[in-house]
Design a protein around this motif. Structure first.
Motif, mmCIF file in Angstrom:
data_model
loop_
_atom_site.group_PDB
_atom_site.id
_atom_site.type_symbol
_atom_site.label_atom_id
_atom_site.label_comp_id
_atom_site.label_asym_id
_atom_site.label_seq_id
_atom_site.Cartn_x
_atom_site.Cartn_y
_atom_site.Cartn_z
ATOM 1 N N GLU A 55 43.449 36.360 43.270
ATOM 2 C CA GLU A 55 42.854 36.046 41.958
ATOM 3 C C GLU A 55 42.660 37.321 41.155
ATOM 4 O OE1 GLU A 55 39.868 32.865 41.877
ATOM 5 O OE2 GLU A 55 38.662 34.228 40.644
ATOM 6 N N VAL A 56 43.122 37.289 39.905
ATOM 7 C CA VAL A 56 42.995 38.460 39.035
ATOM 8 C C VAL A 56 42.158 38.110 37.797
ATOM 9 C CG1 VAL A 56 45.220 39.381 39.819
ATOM 10 C CG2 VAL A 56 45.131 38.041 37.708
ATOM 11 N N GLY A 86 45.954 34.846 30.605
ATOM 12 C CA GLY A 86 46.756 35.059 31.819
ATOM 13 C C GLY A 86 47.625 36.295 31.718
ATOM 14 N N ALA A 131 47.801 38.450 34.891
ATOM 15 C CA ALA A 131 48.436 37.672 35.962
ATOM 16 C C ALA A 131 49.951 37.619 35.763
ATOM 17 C CB ALA A 131 47.851 36.258 35.989
ATOM 18 N N GLY A 177 52.524 39.419 38.113
ATOM 19 C CA GLY A 177 53.415 38.503 38.841
ATOM 20 C C GLY A 177 54.863 38.930 38.731
ATOM 21 N N ILE A 212 52.803 31.964 39.713
ATOM 22 C CA ILE A 212 51.751 32.557 38.875
ATOM 23 C C ILE A 212 51.032 31.397 38.194
ATOM 24 C CG2 ILE A 212 51.245 34.212 37.055
ATOM 25 C CD1 ILE A 212 54.146 35.263 37.370
ATOM 26 N N LEU A 230 48.366 30.219 35.468
ATOM 27 C CA LEU A 230 47.790 30.770 34.249
ATOM 28 C C LEU A 230 46.966 29.742 33.496
ATOM 29 C CD1 LEU A 230 51.148 32.243 32.904
ATOM 30 C CD2 LEU A 230 49.328 33.532 33.999
ATOM 31 N N ILE A 286 49.716 34.358 42.439
ATOM 32 C CA ILE A 286 48.700 35.026 41.614
ATOM 33 C C ILE A 286 47.985 33.968 40.789
ATOM 34 C CG2 ILE A 286 48.288 36.730 39.804
ATOM 35 C CD1 ILE A 286 50.598 38.304 40.849
ATOM 36 N N ALA A 343 45.268 33.474 37.828
ATOM 37 C CA ALA A 343 44.410 34.054 36.787
ATOM 38 C C ALA A 343 43.035 33.401 36.894
ATOM 39 C CB ALA A 343 45.017 33.797 35.416
ATOM 40 N N ASP A 388 42.483 30.119 35.178
ATOM 41 C CA ASP A 388 43.359 28.976 35.446
ATOM 42 C C ASP A 388 42.536 27.720 35.734
ATOM 43 O OD1 ASP A 388 45.939 27.698 36.206
ATOM 44 O OD2 ASP A 388 44.915 27.567 38.131
#
Ligand code: F6P
Length: 325
Positions: A169-170, A176, A179, A183, A191, A193, A221, A223, A226
């Motif tokens: 998690e970013v 996004g 991310a 990604g 990914i 988003l 990944i 975000a 999300d």
């Protein structure tokens, strides 16, 4: 304009210090007095400010965070808070203000300068989220993305060694941007988003296809904004379906906000700080300085806030999906 002040507000972002340095030195070069306000709008309310010299900003280009400190200030949202801030600015004889921050910072700046138009205000986009209209890049986004990439590369090593699936998690709030760039850069298998809904079934199919294609590890990944769920919820949702991988979760968290600014962010901070002071000298107010097509551009703060929206960068997403098969 004879005396300007500079503050950083909201979440810190690498590149704020180079920007403060540029504001201070450009101001002094043009014979302006420059005041540093500590802790964002809170410092205006608390009268927490000091005169800055060219030496106040020595050797800070390489520092993450912000030497002026920052805060998310609730009292500044009230009329009373704004009046106190205005009183302090007037007492110091300040007639121009540079605010470095994100959309919350700009919302406060616009309200304040409508209420007190005799103080000119210029905004500089400083947030790792890259979510402001009027600048292709915001300060800190490049450094944060590089930090994320470095972390994910390390996770890939261990994921590959163990044949594991990682949900990472970013940050980015409702954006996004980090991310998606991370990604692409790390070859993420998926990914997730905020700008695009992802069906869990599709995600599972995608991961199964990766295993069928003999992938030894997979990175998803996520975000933080999300809507499908956070990294832990997603990991739970796929765990029973994806038996061939051990499933792990990493939340990168605030390490994404720290660190020495990249070359890009040092140059962007310098350019935007320089442009902000030049805009004040030219009599501009209620504007944001940004960078579009490598040129400085001024956008009305109102427009910057109204146009603020999150669009999926379809071309990047499509490319990322094709390149990660
Ligand atoms: O806006 C920058 C940001 O780091 C977002 O990506 C994140 O959602 C938020 O700030 C976290 O805020 P705080 O540091 O107050 O927890």
């Amino acid at each position: 304009i004879s005396k300007i002040a500079v503050l950083t507000s909201g979440g810190d972002a690498p590149g704020m210090n180079p920007c403060i340095r540029a504001v201070v030195r450009t101001g002094i070069y043009h014979n302006l007095q420059v005041v540093g306000i500590r802790q964002g709008y809170q410092g205006l309310i608390d009268n927490n400010m000091y005169d800055m010299t060219t030496r106040s900003v020595s050797n800070i280009l390489n520092l993450g965070g912000t030497i002026l400190k920052t805060a998310r200030c609730i009292p500044f949202k009230s009329d009373e808070g704004m009046e106190i801030a205005y009183k302090h600015l007037k007492e110091h004889g300040i007639d121009g203000l540079v605010v470095i921050g994100g959309d919350g910072t700009f919302t406060g700046a616009l309200r304040f300068s409508r209420k007190f138009p005799d103080i000119s205000v210029i905004g500089v986009p400083g947030t790792i989220d890259n979510d402001l209209y009027g600048s292709t890049y915001t300060l800190g986004f490049d450094t944060a993305t590089n930090t994320v990439i470095e972390a994910i590369d390390k996770i890939r090593d261990t994921a590959d060694a163990h044949d594991r699936l990682f949900f990472i998690e970013v940050m980015g709030r409702d954006s996004g941007a980090i991310a998606l760039r991370a990604g692409i850069s790390c070859g993420a298998e998926a990914i997730l988003l905020p700008e695009r809904a992802t069906a869990i079934d599709n995600l599972i199919e995608n991961l199964k296809a990766g295993q069928f294609n003999k992938k030894s590890s997979s990175i998803v990944i996520v975000a933080e904004g999300d809507k499908t769920g956070g990294a832990y919820e997603l990991a739970e949702a796929v765990r029973n379906e994806i038996k061939f991988y051990d499933v792990k979760v990493t939340i990168l968290g605030h390490l994404q906000r720290g660190g020495s600014p990249s070359a890009f962010d040092r140059i962007l901070g310098s350019r935007l700080g320089y442009a902000a002071v030049n805009a004040l000298i030219k009599g501009e107010t209620q504007k944001m300085v940004g960078l579009e097509a490598n040129h400085i551009k001024l956008t009305g703060l109102e427009e910057a806030l109204n146009q603020h929206q999150f669009k999926l960068e379809e071309d990047l997403m499509e490319m990322s999906e094709i390149l990660s098969i």
